[in-house]
Design a protein around this motif. Structure first.
Motif, PDB file in Angstrom:
ATOM      1  N   GLY A  82       0.869   0.343   4.687  1.00 40.85           N
ATOM      2  CA  GLY A  82      -0.289   0.406   5.577  1.00 40.85           C
ATOM      3  C   GLY A  82      -1.024   1.739   5.459  1.00 40.85           C
ATOM      4  N   ALA A  83      -0.255   2.831   5.332  1.00 39.38           N
ATOM      5  CA  ALA A  83      -0.881   4.154   5.168  1.00 39.38           C
ATOM      6  C   ALA A  83      -1.655   4.214   3.859  1.00 39.38           C
ATOM      7  CB  ALA A  83       0.197   5.240   5.212  1.00 39.38           C
ATOM      8  N   ALA A  84      -1.086   3.626   2.810  1.00 37.67           N
ATOM      9  CA  ALA A  84      -1.779   3.618   1.514  1.00 37.67           C
ATOM     10  C   ALA A  84      -3.055   2.780   1.594  1.00 37.67           C
ATOM     11  CB  ALA A  84      -0.858   3.093   0.423  1.00 37.67           C
ATOM     12  N   GLU A  85      -3.009   1.690   2.346  1.00 40.14           N
ATOM     13  CA  GLU A  85      -4.218   0.874   2.530  1.00 40.14           C
ATOM     14  C   GLU A  85      -5.302   1.674   3.256  1.00 40.14           C
ATOM     15  OE1 GLU A  85      -3.218  -2.849   4.397  1.00 40.14           O
ATOM     16  OE2 GLU A  85      -1.854  -3.448   2.780  1.00 40.14           O
ATOM     17  N   MET A  86      -4.884   2.428   4.263  1.00 37.18           N
ATOM     18  CA  MET A  86      -5.823   3.233   5.044  1.00 37.18           C
ATOM     19  C   MET A  86      -6.423   4.362   4.205  1.00 37.18           C
ATOM     20  SD  MET A  86      -4.767   4.714   8.741  1.00 37.18           S
ATOM     21  CE  MET A  86      -4.818   6.481   8.883  1.00 37.18           C
ATOM     22  N   LEU A  87      -5.619   4.886   3.285  1.00 34.40           N
ATOM     23  CA  LEU A  87      -6.046   6.037   2.473  1.00 34.40           C
ATOM     24  C   LEU A  87      -7.193   5.695   1.535  1.00 34.40           C
ATOM     25  CD1 LEU A  87      -5.361   9.004   1.578  1.00 34.40           C
ATOM     26  CD2 LEU A  87      -3.906   7.975  -0.183  1.00 34.40           C
ATOM     27  N   SER A  88      -7.225   4.455   1.050  1.00 30.66           N
ATOM     28  CA  SER A  88      -8.299   4.078   0.119  1.00 30.66           C
ATOM     29  C   SER A  88      -8.964   2.802   0.619  1.00 30.66           C
ATOM     30  CB  SER A  88      -7.756   3.903  -1.305  1.00 30.66           C
ATOM     31  OG  SER A  88      -6.996   2.743  -1.445  1.00 30.66           O
ATOM     32  N   PRO A  89      -9.878   2.954   1.562  1.00 24.96           N
ATOM     33  CA  PRO A  89     -10.499   1.799   2.221  1.00 24.96           C
ATOM     34  C   PRO A  89     -11.480   1.077   1.299  1.00 24.96           C
ATOM     35  CG  PRO A  89     -11.515   3.821   2.994  1.00 24.96           C
ATOM     36  CD  PRO A  89     -10.389   4.230   2.082  1.00 24.96           C
ATOM     37  N   ASP A  90     -12.006  -0.037   1.777  1.00 21.37           N
ATOM     38  CA  ASP A  90     -13.053  -0.762   1.050  1.00 21.37           C
ATOM     39  C   ASP A  90     -14.138   0.211   0.592  1.00 21.37           C
ATOM     40  OD1 ASP A  90     -12.522  -3.695   1.195  1.00 21.37           O
ATOM     41  OD2 ASP A  90     -12.498  -3.309   3.352  1.00 21.37           O
ATOM     42  N   SER A  91     -14.654  -0.022  -0.598  1.00 23.17           N
ATOM     43  CA  SER A  91     -15.746   0.831  -1.073  1.00 23.17           C
ATOM     44  C   SER A  91     -16.682   0.000  -1.944  1.00 23.17           C
ATOM     45  CB  SER A  91     -15.198   2.030  -1.844  1.00 23.17           C
ATOM     46  OG  SER A  91     -14.494   1.587  -2.984  1.00 23.17           O
ATOM     47  N   ALA A  92     -17.730   0.669  -2.473  1.00 25.65           N
ATOM     48  CA  ALA A  92     -18.696  -0.026  -3.328  1.00 25.65           C
ATOM     49  C   ALA A  92     -17.975  -0.565  -4.568  1.00 25.65           C
ATOM     50  CB  ALA A  92     -19.808   0.927  -3.734  1.00 25.65           C
ATOM     51  N   PRO A  93     -18.462  -1.672  -5.136  1.00 25.11           N
ATOM     52  CA  PRO A  93     -17.746  -2.340  -6.235  1.00 25.11           C
ATOM     53  C   PRO A  93     -17.459  -1.423  -7.418  1.00 25.11           C
ATOM     54  CG  PRO A  93     -19.527  -3.736  -5.422  1.00 25.11           C
ATOM     55  CD  PRO A  93     -19.665  -2.420  -4.717  1.00 25.11           C
ATOM     56  N   ASP A  94     -18.360  -0.474  -7.714  1.00 30.53           N
ATOM     57  CA  ASP A  94     -18.140   0.383  -8.882  1.00 30.53           C
ATOM     58  C   ASP A  94     -17.638   1.773  -8.501  1.00 30.53           C
ATOM     59  OD1 ASP A  94     -20.406   1.151  -7.637  1.00 30.53           O
ATOM     60  OD2 ASP A  94     -21.648   1.297  -9.439  1.00 30.53           O
ATOM     61  N   HIS A  95     -17.202   1.945  -7.268  1.00 24.69           N
ATOM     62  CA  HIS A  95     -16.623   3.220  -6.838  1.00 24.69           C
ATOM     63  C   HIS A  95     -15.132   3.258  -7.179  1.00 24.69           C
ATOM     64  CE1 HIS A  95     -14.472   5.833  -4.015  1.00 24.69           C
ATOM     65  NE2 HIS A  95     -15.544   6.597  -4.050  1.00 24.69           N
ATOM     66  N   TRP A  96     -14.660   4.420  -7.644  1.00 30.67           N
ATOM     67  CA  TRP A  96     -13.235   4.593  -7.951  1.00 30.67           C
ATOM     68  C   TRP A  96     -12.570   5.531  -6.954  1.00 30.67           C
ATOM     69  CZ3 TRP A  96     -10.040   2.597 -11.800  1.00 30.67           C
ATOM     70  CH2 TRP A  96     -10.660   1.803 -12.767  1.00 30.67           C
ATOM     71  N   ASP A  97     -11.429   5.105  -6.412  1.00 29.68           N
ATOM     72  CA  ASP A  97     -10.513   6.023  -5.754  1.00 29.68           C
ATOM     73  C   ASP A  97      -9.451   6.408  -6.771  1.00 29.68           C
ATOM     74  OD1 ASP A  97     -11.539   6.353  -3.235  1.00 29.68           O
ATOM     75  OD2 ASP A  97     -10.412   4.702  -2.346  1.00 29.68           O
ATOM     76  N   VAL A  98      -9.283   7.698  -6.979  1.00 28.56           N
ATOM     77  CA  VAL A  98      -8.238   8.199  -7.877  1.00 28.56           C
ATOM     78  C   VAL A  98      -7.126   8.744  -6.994  1.00 28.56           C
ATOM     79  CG1 VAL A  98      -7.682   9.751  -9.759  1.00 28.56           C
ATOM     80  CG2 VAL A  98      -9.969   8.744  -9.615  1.00 28.56           C
ATOM     81  N   ILE A  99      -6.008   8.025  -6.954  1.00 27.08           N
ATOM     82  CA  ILE A  99      -4.978   8.270  -5.940  1.00 27.08           C
ATOM     83  C   ILE A  99      -3.814   9.046  -6.546  1.00 27.08           C
ATOM     84  CG2 ILE A  99      -3.421   7.156  -4.288  1.00 27.08           C
ATOM     85  CD1 ILE A  99      -5.372   4.644  -4.582  1.00 27.08           C
ATOM     86  N   GLU A 100      -3.460  10.138  -5.868  1.00 24.37           N
ATOM     87  CA  GLU A 100      -2.325  10.982  -6.264  1.00 24.37           C
ATOM     88  C   GLU A 100      -1.014  10.227  -6.038  1.00 24.37           C
ATOM     89  OE1 GLU A 100      -1.950  14.241  -3.558  1.00 24.37           O
ATOM     90  OE2 GLU A 100      -0.214  15.111  -4.570  1.00 24.37           O
ATOM     91  N   GLY A 101      -0.229  10.046  -7.083  1.00 25.77           N
ATOM     92  CA  GLY A 101       1.056   9.363  -6.936  1.00 25.77           C
ATOM     93  C   GLY A 101       2.115  10.244  -6.306  1.00 25.77           C
ATOM     94  N   GLN A 102       3.212   9.614  -5.907  1.00 26.34           N
ATOM     95  CA  GLN A 102       4.360  10.324  -5.319  1.00 26.34           C
ATOM     96  C   GLN A 102       5.637   9.749  -5.892  1.00 26.34           C
ATOM     97  OE1 GLN A 102       4.596  12.935  -3.216  1.00 26.34           O
ATOM     98  NE2 GLN A 102       2.360  13.145  -3.088  1.00 26.34           N
ATOM     99  N   GLY A 103       6.582  10.623  -6.240  1.00 25.00           N
ATOM    100  CA  GLY A 103       7.924  10.183  -6.632  1.00 25.00           C
ATOM    101  C   GLY A 103       7.916   9.297  -7.856  1.00 25.00           C
ATOM    102  N   SER A 104       8.808   8.323  -7.866  1.00 26.97           N
ATOM    103  CA  SER A 104       8.962   7.401  -8.987  1.00 26.97           C
ATOM    104  C   SER A 104       9.739   6.191  -8.503  1.00 26.97           C
ATOM    105  CB  SER A 104       9.752   8.086 -10.116  1.00 26.97           C
ATOM    106  OG  SER A 104      10.187   7.131 -11.067  1.00 26.97           O
ATOM    107  N   LEU A 105       9.346   5.000  -8.967  1.00 25.31           N
ATOM    108  CA  LEU A 105      10.115   3.791  -8.633  1.00 25.31           C
ATOM    109  C   LEU A 105      11.557   3.912  -9.130  1.00 25.31           C
ATOM    110  CD1 LEU A 105       7.699   0.826  -9.479  1.00 25.31           C
ATOM    111  CD2 LEU A 105       8.252   1.734  -7.219  1.00 25.31           C
TER     112      LEU A 105
END
Lengths: 347, 347
Positions: B212-235
């Motif tokens: 849910g926090a990750a969903e909140m961090l990158s909300p809906d945006s324009a179709p050609d807009h990019w969110d570049v999200i900082e990863g954490q840890g490793s699977l």
């Protein structure tokens, strides 16, 4: 007594027992699932029940006042009913104060903390009683280490939420006990914690500490001792998989049982998300779980077949067992298939 | 300005800016990584620096007192140095009080909350200033939904912790900006949050709310807009994978970049755990990420080659790029390979 407290798991909640089951003024049996779960799975921890005037729900246990229950050995009043909103109704407060005055602690799984009620907080402080909210994890959870622990572990995992992981773990722990296998049920959700008398509410743990909490929940044990760990969520659930991931890594299971509802087509609460197949769930859980225990294996499948009649259910499970090459059983129906599942866990 | 605040992500921290970078009395450049990160990645958010007598570390920015910085437009003093233990030293307090009195809020990534200092709490309350601890997530994070959001997303993932996921995301966001692509860097750790001016510290979020926090961090945006999200840890990290799992599901990335340190053989902090191969990391991340975005793909690999000389690094990356059939680049060395990686993200 096949369910033991987990006071050996340092820091994990250890609840005062046995319980007086509080039923409030409940008239709807569905709201008393916690009380029924306690009666069915931990009868040796239930001294009596206590209801307010107007209640129509009963567990069949003897009715006692808090003072009578304390005299009979009870050490805590356990709130055995949920209410919508998870808030403590004002008309319950006199009974809860009475319990504190009779010498009982209070155990609650409500969303609201007991100490948010000033009269409960004041009374408990004055008398030296404990107000225990099992939805809240202990404060001393440490970051995990990944270190391999001694003893054996089984984890129930799921294709989805809410399809029988707790029930399956309880039934397997009982099956182990019936065969004389030294084991503990390790609880990860509030009802399970009340049944076990301890545990950690894994969904309330901060994500950086999730695997560490799972490590703390099932500490080193004797080589032939089994921890039977209640699973949470599903690696496939788009909302809750973080909980399942940390629990799987930290539990280091030797065995998993995949819990599945063959009649369910969509993930709980997330329209448009199909359930994975049982094979997908086996494969991903073994792959992820193999990271912390390379010897992990799938011992079988637990089906939730409440929506089928006995003949349909038995036929479906037999067919799926042939197809998958693994025992498939419904832990509520039990029978020979369930015995095979238990045997395969221990083989 | 390629880094923007994320005040559009309702509830995610939005920090007061620009900053006066506070360097304390630090003599060890390694302790000032936050200040250097701000200078390098968000120079337009840095008005000046402010150090105590005895400090030898400098960012090269003009030195100003809090009053001078406020006059020059600064809106917050940002603690740009870490100290062992994460506690606020007493000898910093007069400077921090001076900042509050000069009209600045205070932004901290220390483990200790600023308001645990009575003099800071009192002064801030008296003057109506804010004490902002970026290690602590906002209180209004909601359970996720799994609903597909509009716009494009890229997430950096890793074979391990601490091998360049933040740096790679920042470099990619800058590469996007250089090409005129509308994008935001979305920060998930404390230094990233200070650089971005907002974000959510994902490792501090309760596991049930991680997606849910990750969903909140990158909300809906324009179709050609990019969110570049900082990863954490490793699977694959036996301790921190819950964080990575929730972030991957909730981010719904269209692209991942796998970050890897080819010279590292063992997972950080967990002796005996080998790093997975790049192929394993691609495969598992695509499989898990495909759950919430079936169109997910791997756009390339970011290598951390600081341990190699330029010739060795370029040769290794070229060889790995041929073997994997994907761009492989070091975001610190940049060059043609990095341009290919950016191109492949946008293709």
């Amino acid at each position: 007594m096949f369910l033991q407290t987990i006071s050996d798991a340092a820091g994990a909640t250890a609840l005062p027992q046995p319980y007086l089951l509080f039923l409030g003024d409940t008239v709807e049996p569905g709201f008393a699932k916690t009380a029924f779960g306690l009666r069915d799975w931990a009868p040796e921890k239930c001294t009596a029940e206590y209801a307010l005037p107007g209640a129509t729900v009963t567990t069949g246990l003897p009715a006692m006042s808090p003072a009578q229950a304390h005299q009979a050995g009870a050490r805590a009043l356990l709130i055995g009913v949920a209410n919508s909103g998870g808030v403590l109704p004002d008309n319950w407060l006199p009974a809860l104060v009475e319990a504190l005055e009779a010498g009982l602690d209070i155990v609650s799984g409500l969303h609201m903390r007991l100490a948010e009620s000033p009269i409960l907080a004041d009374t408990a402080a004055r008398l030296g009683r404990r107000l225990i909210d099992v939805r809240h994890p202990p404060h001393d959870i440490k970051i995990g280490t990944g270190r391999k622990r001694s003893g054996k572990r089984l984890l129930t995992v799921g294709t989805d939420c809410a399809l029988g992981k707790k029930y399956t773990a309880l039934a397997v722990a009982r099956g182990f006990a019936d065969r004389g296998v030294d084991s503990d049920f390790r609880a990860t959700g509030q009802t399970g914690i009340m049944i076990a008398g301890g545990g950690i509410p894994m969904d309330a743990v901060v994500s950086d500490f999730e695997a560490g909490a799972a490590e703390m929940l099932s500490p080193d044990s004797a080589p032939d001792h089994w921890d039977v760990i209640e699973g949470q969520g599903s690696l496939f659930h788009p909302v809750y998989a973080a909980v399942s991931m940390g629990l799987l890594h930290g539990s280091q299971p030797d065995c998993i049982i995949v819990c599945h509802h063959p009649g369910r087509t969509e993930m709980l609460g997330t329209p448009g998300y199909a359930l994975p197949s049982v094979e997908e769930a086996i494969d991903l859980n073994l792959r992820v779980g193999g990271r912390t225990n390379p010897a992990i294996r799938c011992a079988g499948i637990a089906f939730n077949t409440a929506y089928l009649d006995e003949g349909e259910a038995v036929a479906l499970m037999a067919e799926e067992s042939r197809r998958l090459g693994l025992p498939v059983a419904d832990p509520i129906r039990r029978g020979a298939a369930f015995d095979q599942l238990i045997d395969n866990c221990l083989s």
